[in-house]
Write an enzyme that holds these catalytic residues in place. Sequence first.
Site, PDB file in Angstrom:
ATOM      1  N   CYS A   1     -47.035  24.151  15.342  1.00 56.03           N
ATOM      2  CA  CYS A   1     -46.313  23.610  14.192  1.00 56.03           C
ATOM      3  C   CYS A   1     -46.068  22.113  14.281  1.00 56.03           C
ATOM      4  O   CYS A   1     -46.353  21.363  13.339  1.00 56.03           O
ATOM      5  CB  CYS A   1     -45.007  24.366  13.960  1.00 56.03           C
TER       6      CYS A   1
ATOM      7  N   HIS B   1     -39.191  25.386  15.102  1.00 58.11           N
ATOM      8  CA  HIS B   1     -40.359  25.448  14.218  1.00 58.11           C
ATOM      9  C   HIS B   1     -40.185  24.410  13.111  1.00 58.11           C
ATOM     10  O   HIS B   1     -39.070  24.183  12.633  1.00 58.11           O
ATOM     11  CB  HIS B   1     -40.512  26.839  13.611  1.00 58.11           C
TER      12      HIS B   1
ATOM     13  N   HIS C   1     -47.438  24.890   7.042  1.00 52.88           N
ATOM     14  CA  HIS C   1     -47.150  24.869   8.481  1.00 52.88           C
ATOM     15  C   HIS C   1     -48.195  25.669   9.246  1.00 52.88           C
ATOM     16  O   HIS C   1     -49.002  26.382   8.665  1.00 52.88           O
ATOM     17  CB  HIS C   1     -45.754  25.438   8.738  1.00 52.88           C
TER      18      HIS C   1
END
Length: 179
Positions: A76, A128, A140
């Site tokens: 990510c 994240h 993402h």
Amino acid sequence: MAATLLLATSLTLAAPEDTPVQVDKRVSESLNLILLGDQVKTSVGDKTNQMLGKAMTLLGVPYKRGGSSSETGFDCSGFVRHIYETSVGRLLPRRADEQAKTTEKIERNDLNPGDLVFFNTMRRTFSHVGIYIGDGKFIHAPSAGKAVRVDDLRAAYWTKRFTGARRVQEPLTTDPTNP
């Protein structure tokens, strides 16, 4: 519009094991992303438009822990860092928690395309990160076995884990001829 029809037509060329429903769903999702992209283009500046366009070209690139390139895959924060560096020349820190520390906190209802969205997916506040693209959606690199994709912030999974939004500030420049 012709490009949209061409893309929709090319998406109907499915793998033999795909059912018509799977193909129709993918075409519908792709068309929705194209329409969202058109909306974003009219509402954001050139740099943000360029950044989001670059991000969308990487849909489907596989997740790779520690990854930071389209050739080998992304995690990510590697994805976010890559997009900012290659599209607008901003070098962000490598890890999601570091990216959160070096960006400006904003309220969720103040999100603009290009802002960062953070989630607690590993029992850490900023474990994240993704890039907000507008209309409640973000792009993402989700997790192992998956690929770069667009998800909805309003989905129960992401709503429950949302920990904040941040804005990457424009770098200060002393040269007025080089914005």
